[in-house]
Design a protein around this motif. Structure first.
Motif, PDB file in Angstrom:
ATOM      1  N   GLN A 199     -27.087  -2.880 -20.857  1.00 18.99           N
ATOM      2  CA  GLN A 199     -27.794  -3.036 -19.780  1.00 18.99           C
ATOM      3  C   GLN A 199     -27.875  -3.906 -18.710  1.00 18.99           C
ATOM      4  OE1 GLN A 199     -27.491   0.644 -18.729  1.00 18.99           O
ATOM      5  NE2 GLN A 199     -26.407   0.933 -21.406  1.00 18.99           N
ATOM      6  N   SER A 200     -28.400  -4.512 -18.661  1.00 20.32           N
ATOM      7  CA  SER A 200     -28.925  -5.797 -17.827  1.00 20.32           C
ATOM      8  C   SER A 200     -28.879  -6.900 -18.009  1.00 20.32           C
ATOM      9  CB  SER A 200     -29.994  -5.231 -17.592  1.00 20.32           C
ATOM     10  OG  SER A 200     -31.089  -4.025 -17.740  1.00 20.32           O
ATOM     11  N   PHE A 224     -28.645 -11.471 -16.608  1.00 15.90           N
ATOM     12  CA  PHE A 224     -29.633 -12.443 -15.615  1.00 15.90           C
ATOM     13  C   PHE A 224     -28.412 -13.429 -16.063  1.00 15.90           C
ATOM     14  CE2 PHE A 224     -32.801  -9.425 -15.145  1.00 15.90           C
ATOM     15  CZ  PHE A 224     -33.252  -8.079 -17.425  1.00 15.90           C
ATOM     16  N   ASN A 270     -29.320  -7.975 -22.170  1.00 19.36           N
ATOM     17  CA  ASN A 270     -29.917  -6.820 -22.343  1.00 19.36           C
ATOM     18  C   ASN A 270     -28.932  -5.806 -23.135  1.00 19.36           C
ATOM     19  OD1 ASN A 270     -33.269  -5.827 -21.026  1.00 19.36           O
ATOM     20  ND2 ASN A 270     -32.308  -5.841 -22.670  1.00 19.36           N
ATOM     21  N   ILE A 284     -29.542  -3.117 -25.391  1.00 15.78           N
ATOM     22  CA  ILE A 284     -29.401  -1.880 -25.611  1.00 15.78           C
ATOM     23  C   ILE A 284     -30.208  -0.959 -24.181  1.00 15.78           C
ATOM     24  CG2 ILE A 284     -28.986  -1.534 -27.935  1.00 15.78           C
ATOM     25  CD1 ILE A 284     -31.936  -2.058 -28.153  1.00 15.78           C
ATOM     26  N   ILE A 285     -30.882   0.439 -23.933  1.00 16.42           N
ATOM     27  CA  ILE A 285     -31.735   0.419 -23.460  1.00 16.42           C
ATOM     28  C   ILE A 285     -33.338   1.004 -24.355  1.00 16.42           C
ATOM     29  CG2 ILE A 285     -32.447   2.678 -22.097  1.00 16.42           C
ATOM     30  CD1 ILE A 285     -28.913   3.096 -21.862  1.00 16.42           C
ATOM     31  N   GLN A 286     -32.982   1.368 -24.953  1.00 12.43           N
ATOM     32  CA  GLN A 286     -34.388   1.906 -25.466  1.00 12.43           C
ATOM     33  C   GLN A 286     -34.779   0.586 -26.611  1.00 12.43           C
ATOM     34  OE1 GLN A 286     -36.024   4.812 -25.113  1.00 12.43           O
ATOM     35  NE2 GLN A 286     -34.619   5.574 -24.152  1.00 12.43           N
ATOM     36  N   GLY A 287     -35.983   0.863 -26.221  1.00 11.44           N
ATOM     37  CA  GLY A 287     -36.087  -0.620 -27.052  1.00 11.44           C
ATOM     38  C   GLY A 287     -35.942  -1.482 -26.354  1.00 11.44           C
ATOM     39  N   ALA A 288     -35.788  -1.938 -25.442  1.00  8.55           N
ATOM     40  CA  ALA A 288     -35.428  -2.811 -24.770  1.00  8.55           C
ATOM     41  C   ALA A 288     -36.148  -3.910 -24.424  1.00  8.55           C
ATOM     42  CB  ALA A 288     -34.990  -2.809 -23.589  1.00  8.55           C
ATOM     43  N   GLN A 289     -36.187  -4.361 -26.121  1.00 11.43           N
ATOM     44  CA  GLN A 289     -36.813  -5.533 -26.197  1.00 11.43           C
ATOM     45  C   GLN A 289     -35.973  -7.257 -26.231  1.00 11.43           C
ATOM     46  OE1 GLN A 289     -40.262  -5.283 -25.297  1.00 11.43           O
ATOM     47  NE2 GLN A 289     -40.353  -3.515 -25.672  1.00 11.43           N
ATOM     48  N   LYS A 290     -35.057  -7.152 -27.082  1.00 10.70           N
ATOM     49  CA  LYS A 290     -34.599  -8.474 -27.083  1.00 10.70           C
ATOM     50  C   LYS A 290     -33.336  -8.222 -26.321  1.00 10.70           C
ATOM     51  CE  LYS A 290     -34.489  -6.985 -31.800  1.00 10.70           C
ATOM     52  NZ  LYS A 290     -33.453  -7.200 -33.081  1.00 10.70           N
ATOM     53  N   LEU A 291     -33.807  -9.849 -25.526  1.00  8.79           N
ATOM     54  CA  LEU A 291     -31.925 -10.930 -24.547  1.00  8.79           C
ATOM     55  C   LEU A 291     -31.384 -11.386 -25.458  1.00  8.79           C
ATOM     56  CD1 LEU A 291     -33.942 -11.566 -21.626  1.00  8.79           C
ATOM     57  CD2 LEU A 291     -33.271  -9.531 -21.979  1.00  8.79           C
TER      58      LEU A 291
END
Lengths: 117, 112
Positions: free
Chosen positions: B31-32, B34, B91, B93-100
């Motif tokens: 989704q994201s 950088f 990034n 996933i959307i839900q629980g998007a903690q992991k890069l």
């Protein structure tokens, strides 16, 4: 303007020794992370804490434990150091937002260079 | 296949040149995106986020191609101070998007 503060900056351990790496952030972020960086491997996630009171394993958790002491502090412990744990360790924090797309901009500490002999 | 792949370089270019890096990612649900910059023996720092089809910040332009699953970074009129390692970050996933997920980085040296 401290941001993310890690201590110590350098450490040399003998195989089997234990130590704790400290990390504190002053940005009021909910999420905190521990990474290790090795040549040619990029940054790999060891553990993370999405919010105070929770911790989860990352990609390479074996040999490490973590504690989210409070919202500000997240420590990483090596119980019995091994030469394979020689690396540069980075702590990071972020505030994940879901306004449109998930957005997780992480801010890093200066790192801890650890050598295990 | 690695989740995020970058050409490690090193890229050596003269000052004032234009240089471009590519990065491919394997998770189509990402989704994201950088770009981070990391100076030698320093921590990574956010250079720019990549939104929608791309965005520009001064001499830096980031492009996203979702169909082909790649991200690019273009640096125009390069300066000596642009010498660093550039990390592509996804990034997934959307839900629980903690992991890069970090690429291994592309090393750039700008020569006078």
């Amino acid at each position: 303007n401290a941001g993310v503060t890690q201590t110590p900056k350098f450490q040399v351990l003998k195989t089997g020794q234990s130590m704790t790496l400290q990390c504190a952030q002053d940005m009021n972020h909910n999420s905190m992370y521990w990474y290790r960086q090795d040549p040619g491997m990029g940054l790999r996630l060891i553990y993370y804490s999405a919010s105070e009171g929770t911790t989860d394993k990352g990609e390479v958790p074996n040999g490490y434990n973590v504690s989210r002491l409070n919202k500000r502090e997240f420590s990483l412990r090596l119980e019995s150091a091994a030469p394979s744990q020689t690396s540069v360790y980075f702590c990071a924090s972020s505030e994940v937002s879901y306004e449109y797309l998930a957005k997780n901009i992480q801010y890093f500490g200066a790192g801890t260079r650890l050598s295990v002999l | 296949r690695k989740e995020v792949e970058q050409d490690p370089g090193p890229f050596n270019v003269p000052e004032g040149a234009t240089v471009a890096f590519n990065c491919t990612y394997s998770n189509s649900a990402s989704q994201s995106f950088f770009w981070y910059r990391q100076d030698c023996r320093k921590e990574p720092k956010l250079l720019m986020s990549v939104y929608s089809s791309g965005n520009e910040d001064g001499r830096f332009t980031a492009q996203l191609n979702r169909a082909s699953q790649y991200i690019s970074l273009l640096i125009r009129d390069s300066k000596l101070s642009d010498s660093a390692t550039y990390l592509c970050v996804v990034n997934p996933i959307i839900q629980g998007a903690q992991k890069l997920v970090f690429g291994q980085g592309t090393r750039l040296t700008i020569n006078p």
